[in-house]
Design an enzyme around this catalytic site. Structure first.
Site, PDB file in Angstrom:
ATOM      1  N   ARG A 252      35.457  30.476  11.888  1.00 24.25           N
ATOM      2  CA  ARG A 252      36.522  31.413  11.498  1.00 24.25           C
ATOM      3  C   ARG A 252      35.998  32.817  11.236  1.00 24.25           C
ATOM      4  NH1 ARG A 252      38.971  28.299   6.442  1.00 24.25           N
ATOM      5  NH2 ARG A 252      36.725  28.156   6.073  1.00 24.25           N
TER       6      ARG A 252
ATOM      7  N   LYS B 252      31.831  11.879   9.737  1.00 21.86           N
ATOM      8  CA  LYS B 252      32.445  11.263   8.568  1.00 21.86           C
ATOM      9  C   LYS B 252      32.651  12.324   7.483  1.00 21.86           C
ATOM     10  CE  LYS B 252      28.519   9.737   5.767  1.00 21.86           C
ATOM     11  NZ  LYS B 252      28.930  10.306   4.474  1.00 21.86           N
TER      12      LYS B 252
ATOM     13  N   HIS C 165      24.962   8.797  11.721  1.00 22.53           N
ATOM     14  CA  HIS C 165      23.612   9.183  12.129  1.00 22.53           C
ATOM     15  C   HIS C 165      22.566   8.122  11.807  1.00 22.53           C
ATOM     16  CE1 HIS C 165      23.381  10.608   7.905  1.00 22.53           C
ATOM     17  NE2 HIS C 165      22.085  10.408   8.038  1.00 22.53           N
TER      18      HIS C 165
ATOM     19  N   LYS D 237      18.786   6.452  14.107  1.00 20.37           N
ATOM     20  CA  LYS D 237      17.409   6.465  13.624  1.00 20.37           C
ATOM     21  C   LYS D 237      16.528   5.517  14.445  1.00 20.37           C
ATOM     22  CE  LYS D 237      18.271   7.887   8.842  1.00 20.37           C
ATOM     23  NZ  LYS D 237      17.347   9.031   8.852  1.00 20.37           N
TER      24      LYS D 237
ATOM     25  N   GLU E 185      19.058   8.331  -2.933  1.00 20.69           N
ATOM     26  CA  GLU E 185      18.847   9.772  -2.849  1.00 20.69           C
ATOM     27  C   GLU E 185      18.359  10.295  -4.194  1.00 20.69           C
ATOM     28  OE1 GLU E 185      21.987  11.851  -0.193  1.00 20.69           O
ATOM     29  OE2 GLU E 185      23.067  10.237  -1.202  1.00 20.69           O
TER      30      GLU E 185
ATOM     31  N   ASP F  50      31.709   7.068   0.492  1.00 23.00           N
ATOM     32  CA  ASP F  50      30.837   8.004   1.194  1.00 23.00           C
ATOM     33  C   ASP F  50      29.709   7.302   1.933  1.00 23.00           C
ATOM     34  OD1 ASP F  50      29.918  10.629   1.905  1.00 23.00           O
ATOM     35  OD2 ASP F  50      28.403  10.515   0.339  1.00 23.00           O
TER      36      ASP F  50
ATOM     37  N   HIS G 285      27.572   3.871   6.429  1.00 20.92           N
ATOM     38  CA  HIS G 285      26.143   3.693   6.666  1.00 20.92           C
ATOM     39  C   HIS G 285      25.664   2.270   6.365  1.00 20.92           C
ATOM     40  CE1 HIS G 285      25.993   7.858   7.418  1.00 20.92           C
ATOM     41  NE2 HIS G 285      25.784   8.290   6.206  1.00 20.92           N
TER      42      HIS G 285
ATOM     43  N   LYS H 133      23.084   8.583  -6.053  1.00 24.52           N
ATOM     44  CA  LYS H 133      22.515   9.908  -6.236  1.00 24.52           C
ATOM     45  C   LYS H 133      21.581   9.900  -7.448  1.00 24.52           C
ATOM     46  CE  LYS H 133      25.153  12.232  -3.192  1.00 24.52           C
ATOM     47  NZ  LYS H 133      24.581  12.974  -2.051  1.00 24.52           N
TER      48      LYS H 133
END
Length: 492
Positions: free
Chosen positions: A52, A151, A181, A185, A219, A238, A243, A343
């Protein structure tokens, strides 16, 4: 060509919507650059960045060069090669809702001879319908077009189906590439090679010899700049829904008749449909939800989830989830599959751990049965590799068994020739190879399994359990496995 045969790849135009976003600058642009310098671009192929922002081509090229210097792998950026790659870069401004901007894009696409067109939608999913509709009305879509969808594809089955229905108005299912993704791998590809390319594992790959399977994607980072999105989504939607369930499918599926897209995806779909439902109180008992509090991560003090930008201070969104699943098939009946993700955990780690049963009788004495069982550890990140833990005799006069590892270090074995996941997946989209992308019925089946779990959490007011940043999550996660007399791999 090493790693991926691009000799059959047709000339293409790659159109990236959201080209100034985080994914584009960190992953997509570097992946395309790496394929270019490896000789993977057919002549005259183009990358058309769409945004944009009111920029011209030179402004975008300056921005892209800065991004590459910031995010390219060490030693991979060359000013000379970048200059050649930049000749393939173009920029088109598209403001939301402006059909004439899409017509301008269509004109740019029509300036060259007919070729494959790949539209990569690296935008918020609520823009997918509008983008696809406008592409269709502007005449930008032809029979050799594909659309790649990032996603999250919805937040439940109903919203996911609406997205699929909207996209299907313009693109057929064979033209729709839903990207995960993790499936790109190298280690996931090697898992399939280990399972279906060797006679060694298949006789053991079943309930008779496998005690449990653990899938972890951990993570160390927090929600960073995704606070508002993450507060609406949470770890289960998520990460688990896509995944981790996809990794579970690769581990548990039956041997496909071939490696073609429908054969592989048919077998993954059977696994998703065979997952034992988790509903009501059973969903609460089989799930642990957590939320990180202020602590220490990577040696630095960090704030808690509720103090992050864009987070409701009363939020009950989970930043950690662990689940126990079972698959109702002859091969896997009774074998627990544990999944966890979160997380601000102790390590950045993605791995699959298959733990085998102990031998039924030890000829070396009863004390030897308490030793660590055989394990196959497939590491996806940070260091890709496969490790098989076996028992061997320790040096000395007596026969004393100790665990030793047989290692396949993929990073070292294939140093310099491994492809990043996005490199492979972008090239597969260009070549029309759907094997590593999700089919609509797969996506629907995954949502059908996860939706009742999320509904039970809301119905029974399941408040996330606190855990300190920099740890492995709430203590209840350990308790979830201890009911079966099992511990998480890093606790063993």
């Amino acid at each position: 060509m090493r790693g991926h045969d691009m000799r059959t790849a047709p000339p293409f135009d790659m159109v990236i919507f959201g080209s100034t976003g985080d994914l584009a600058k960190r992953k997509l642009l570097p992946a395309l650059y790496y394929r270019f310098i490896a000789g993977g671009f057919p002549p005259d192929s183009r990358i058309i960045a769409v945004s944009r922002r009111d920029w011209d081509r030179n402004t975008y090229l300056s921005y892209a060069a800065e991004c590459m210097q910031a995010f390219a792998k060490p030693g991979r950026f060359s000013a000379e090669k970048w200059a050649s790659f930049a000749e393939r870069l173009h920029y088109v401004r598209i403001e939301s809702g402006h059909l004439e901007h899409y017509r301008n894009l269509s004109n740019v696409l029509s300036q060259v001879s007919p070729r494959v067109r790949v539209f990569f939608l690296s935008t918020a999913p609520d823009l997918f319908a509008e983008i696809c509709k406008n592409l269709g009305e502007a005449g930008a879509v032809h029979g050799d077009s594909r659309v790649v969808l990032e996603k999250p594809l919805g937040r439940d089955l109903a919203s996911s189906q609406r997205i699929s229905d909207d996209v299907a108005q313009v693109f057929t299912e064979a033209q729709t590439f839903r990207i995960d993704h993790y499936l790109g791998k190298e280690t996931v590809q090697n898992l399939m090679a280990l399972r279906f390319g060797n006679a060694l594992f298949e006789p053991l790959w079943r309930r008779d010899w496998v005690r449990d399977v653990q899938i972890t994607v951990a993570e160390q980072v927090g929600v960073e700049e995704r606070g508002e999105f993450y507060d609406r989504t949470g770890a289960a939607r998520d990460m688990i829904q896509n995944h981790l369930l996809q990794l579970l499918c690769i581990v548990a599926m039956e041997p496909p008749t071939s490696i073609d897209s429908n054969s592989v995806r048919d077998e993954k779909l059977k696994v998703l449909r065979a997952l034992q439902p988790l509903e009501g109180r059973e969903a609460i008992a089989g799930t642990v939800r957590g939320q990180y509090r202020a602590g220490v991560s990577q040696g630095m003090p960090v704030r808690g989830f509720l103090e992050e930008n864009g987070i409701d201070p009363q939020s009950r969104t989970e930043t950690f989830v662990a689940m126990r699943a079972e698959i109702d098939t002859w091969r896997w009946a009774g074998v627990p599959f544990y999944m966890r993700t979160g997380k601000r955990l102790a390590e950045r780690l993605a791995e699959i751990v298959i733990t085998f049963r102990q031998v039924p009788h030890s000829i070396f004495g009863p004390g030897q049965l308490s030793l660590a069982p055989n394990r196959l550890v497939i590491r996806l990140q940070p260091d890709e590799g496969v490790r098989l833990s076996v028992l061997a005799k320790a040096p000395g006069d007596e026969i004393i068994l100790r665990a030793v590892d047989l290692n396949l270090d993929l990073a070292q074995t294939y140093a310099g020739i491994q492809m990043d996941a996005y490199e492979r997946l972008l090239m597969d989209a260009i070549c029309g190879k759907l094997t590593l992308f999700l089919r609509r019925d797969e996506l629907d089946a995954a949502w059908r399994w996860i939706d009742p779990i999320m509904e039970a959490s809301e119905r029974y007011g399941d408040k996330p359990k606190n855990y300190l940043a920099g740890t492995w999550g709430p203590a209840a996660s350990t308790a979830l496995l201890s009911r079966d007399g099992i511990t998480w791999h890093e606790e063993s």
